[in-house]
Design a protein around this motif. Structure first.
Motif, PDB file in Angstrom:
ATOM      1  N   LYS A   1       0.910  -1.004  -0.036  1.00 57.13           N
ATOM      2  CA  LYS A   1       0.060   0.032  -0.100  1.00 57.13           C
ATOM      3  C   LYS A   1       0.862   1.128  -0.059  1.00 57.13           C
ATOM      4  O   LYS A   1       1.841   1.401   0.627  1.00 57.13           O
TER       5      LYS A   1
ATOM      6  N   THR B   1      -6.097  -2.520  -2.652  1.00 58.80           N
ATOM      7  CA  THR B   1      -6.819  -3.546  -2.276  1.00 58.80           C
ATOM      8  C   THR B   1      -7.467  -4.477  -3.555  1.00 58.80           C
ATOM      9  O   THR B   1      -7.362  -5.626  -3.555  1.00 58.80           O
TER      10      THR B   1
ATOM     11  N   ARG C   1      -4.300  -5.576  -6.225  1.00 58.08           N
ATOM     12  CA  ARG C   1      -2.986  -6.316  -5.675  1.00 58.08           C
ATOM     13  C   ARG C   1      -3.078  -7.905  -6.272  1.00 58.08           C
ATOM     14  O   ARG C   1      -2.028  -8.450  -6.749  1.00 58.08           O
TER      15      ARG C   1
ATOM     16  N   SER D   1       0.610  -6.475   1.473  1.00 60.87           N
ATOM     17  CA  SER D   1      -0.524  -5.202   1.416  1.00 60.87           C
ATOM     18  C   SER D   1      -1.767  -5.203   2.170  1.00 60.87           C
ATOM     19  O   SER D   1      -2.654  -5.369   1.629  1.00 60.87           O
ATOM     20  N   THR D   2      -1.374  -5.518   3.355  1.00 60.71           N
ATOM     21  CA  THR D   2      -2.762  -5.473   4.629  1.00 60.71           C
ATOM     22  C   THR D   2      -3.577  -6.713   4.028  1.00 60.71           C
ATOM     23  O   THR D   2      -4.651  -6.231   4.242  1.00 60.71           O
ATOM     24  N   MET D   3      -3.159  -7.728   3.501  1.00 61.12           N
ATOM     25  CA  MET D   3      -4.136  -8.758   2.754  1.00 61.12           C
ATOM     26  C   MET D   3      -4.498  -9.634   3.657  1.00 61.12           C
ATOM     27  O   MET D   3      -3.718 -10.540   4.065  1.00 61.12           O
ATOM     28  N   THR D   4      -5.789  -9.812   4.085  1.00 62.06           N
ATOM     29  CA  THR D   4      -6.281 -11.004   5.028  1.00 62.06           C
ATOM     30  C   THR D   4      -6.417 -12.094   4.204  1.00 62.06           C
ATOM     31  O   THR D   4      -6.916 -12.063   2.956  1.00 62.06           O
TER      32      THR D   4
ATOM     33  N   ARG E   1      -9.846 -15.621  -1.867  1.00 58.82           N
ATOM     34  CA  ARG E   1      -8.649 -15.177  -2.576  1.00 58.82           C
ATOM     35  C   ARG E   1      -7.683 -16.453  -2.807  1.00 58.82           C
ATOM     36  O   ARG E   1      -6.771 -16.174  -3.911  1.00 58.82           O
TER      37      ARG E   1
ATOM     38  N   SER F   1     -12.296  -5.238  -0.439  1.00 61.05           N
ATOM     39  CA  SER F   1     -11.942  -5.708   0.864  1.00 61.05           C
ATOM     40  C   SER F   1     -12.975  -6.609   1.522  1.00 61.05           C
ATOM     41  O   SER F   1     -14.042  -6.797   1.167  1.00 61.05           O
ATOM     42  N   THR F   2     -12.427  -7.191   2.228  1.00 58.15           N
ATOM     43  CA  THR F   2     -13.126  -7.960   3.401  1.00 58.15           C
ATOM     44  C   THR F   2     -14.281  -7.560   3.887  1.00 58.15           C
ATOM     45  O   THR F   2     -15.490  -7.933   4.087  1.00 58.15           O
TER      46      THR F   2
ATOM     47  N   TYR G   1      -7.693   3.901   0.791  1.00 52.13           N
ATOM     48  CA  TYR G   1      -8.063   4.146   2.114  1.00 52.13           C
ATOM     49  C   TYR G   1      -7.694   5.830   2.421  1.00 52.13           C
ATOM     50  O   TYR G   1      -8.586   6.472   3.120  1.00 52.13           O
TER      51      TYR G   1
ATOM     52  N   ASP H   1      -9.391  -2.497   8.896  1.00 52.55           N
ATOM     53  CA  ASP H   1      -8.564  -3.193   9.931  1.00 52.55           C
ATOM     54  C   ASP H   1      -8.132  -2.162  10.818  1.00 52.55           C
ATOM     55  O   ASP H   1      -7.982  -0.665  10.509  1.00 52.55           O
TER      56      ASP H   1
HETATM   57  N1  GLU Z   1      -7.417  -6.689   5.473  1.00 44.21           N
HETATM   58  C1  GLU Z   1      -8.703  -6.456   4.889  1.00 44.21           C
HETATM   59  C2  GLU Z   1      -8.395  -6.984   3.364  1.00 44.21           C
HETATM   60  O1  GLU Z   1      -7.593  -7.554   3.075  1.00 44.21           O
HETATM   61  C3  GLU Z   1      -8.682  -4.763   4.717  1.00 44.21           C
HETATM   62  C4  GLU Z   1      -7.470  -4.367   4.263  1.00 44.21           C
HETATM   63  C5  GLU Z   1      -7.256  -4.067   2.969  1.00 44.21           C
HETATM   64  O2  GLU Z   1      -8.195  -3.718   2.234  1.00 44.21           O
HETATM   65  O3  GLU Z   1      -6.110  -4.160   2.355  1.00 44.21           O
HETATM   66  O4  GLU Z   1      -9.342  -6.830   2.740  1.00 44.21           O
END
Ligand code: GLU
Length: 302
Positions: A65, A107, A110, A124-127, A132, A174-175, A195, A213
């Motif tokens: 990000k 988001t 990626r 990238s802060t990815m859940t 996925r 996003s989730t 964001y 998050d």
């Molecule tokens: N962790 C969450 C997701 O992967 C929200 C953060 C984001 O959008 O990267 O969807």
């Protein structure tokens, strides 16, 4: 020249040689990083593996990000990309002995960027989710975030239920896009690419709340302390590195890197720098205590 004089000259020559060798070694030490620990020996991988290809190229391209402090921020003051995901990316690059090149991976884009080969790895802060996981592979979890809600300090919104009838911003893909629909079906969702757009919109009153998050929302509070985090922790979001589907050797390498990142204390240092120092003592956390298998069950396929 008599024999005695010859020995004398030989002795001097050897002394000079020894002195030169010492100076040269001294130089070498300095080159290895301004007094830091010399870099550990880098394992060379077969050319047929992704690691070998990256070593051949001398570079790994990592999607992060650019607008999410403290995980991935393209800092306008320094011109550098920084944050937790960036530190982990640099750690992985160092284990390969290559340069890390960072590229913005939002988001929504990626996974396409990884699948089409624009980037080699997603941090990238990815859940981790089962949906996925159909398109890419995940590493073992390297961080666990929680879902939360951010509102202006004078807002009446205090719970998930209060989101109904209000506008809530989150990132497209996003989730939270699905989670908010479930938790607050009468909330009006504002889906954006970045964001930073949610941040602008909640500051200017165009939306009533932002949900994503907690670490991302904490980054917003650090920038504007009139905003407030509700502390709901309503979802558990283990982050995984995104790896091209089916590349089991590369996944093993990334998993090993994450294990070493945690065991060496580098995880803790990174956490303290980017997250720990901003949150109260009783909210601090350690490295993830959840496996990839368990993480996948938190976001099963519908
Ligand atoms: N962790 C969450 C997701 O992967 C929200 C953060 C984001 O959008 O990267 O969807």
């Amino acid at each position: 020249m008599d024999r005695g004089r010859r020995w004398h000259l030989l002795a001097i020559a050897m002394l000079v040689l020894a002195a030169l060798t010492l100076v040269a070694c001294g130089d070498d030490d300095e080159d290895e990083g301004d007094g830091e620990e010399p870099a550990a020996e880098v394992e060379q991988f077969p050319a047929s593996t992704t690691m070998g290809e990256l070593q051949e190229a001398g570079e790994i391209t990592i999607g992060v990000k650019y607008d999410v402090p403290p995980f991935g921020l393209n800092n306008p003051d320094t011109g550098e990309v920084e944050g937790f995901d960036v530190d982990l990316g640099n750690y992985i690059a160092e284990r390969l002995g290559v340069e890390a090149t960072f590229r913005e991976a939002t988001t929504d884009n990626r996974i396409p960027l990884l699948v089409d080969g624009t980037i080699d790895l997603i941090l990238s802060t990815m859940t981790i989710t089962e949906e996925r996981d159909l398109e890419i592979d995940f590493s073992e979890p390297y961080y666990v975030a929680n879902g939360d809600v951010l509102v202006p300090g004078d807002s009446d919104i205090q719970s998930l239920d209060d989101l109904n009838g209000n506008t809530v911003c989150t990132a497209l893909g996003s989730t939270y896009q699905d989670t908010i629909k479930k938790e607050a079906p009468d909330a009006e969702l504002r889906l954006v690419d970045l964001y930073s757009e949610c941040f602008d919109q909640v500051q200017t009153g165009q939306v009533d709340a932002v949900s994503t998050d907690n670490v991302i929302l904490t980054g917003m509070v650090i920038q504007d302390d009139t905003l407030e985090l509700l502390g709901l922790d309503y979802t558990t979001e283990p982050y995984g590195a995104g790896i091209p589907e089916g590349d089991t050797e590369f996944k093993q390498f990334v998993d090993d890197s994450i294990t070493e990142f945690i065991d060496s204390g580098a995880w803790q240092e990174t956490y303290d720098e980017w997250v720990g120092q901003y949150i109260p003592e009783d909210q601090q956390q350690g490295p993830p205590d959840i496996t990839l298998k368990e993480a996948l069950k938190l976001f099963p396929l519908e």
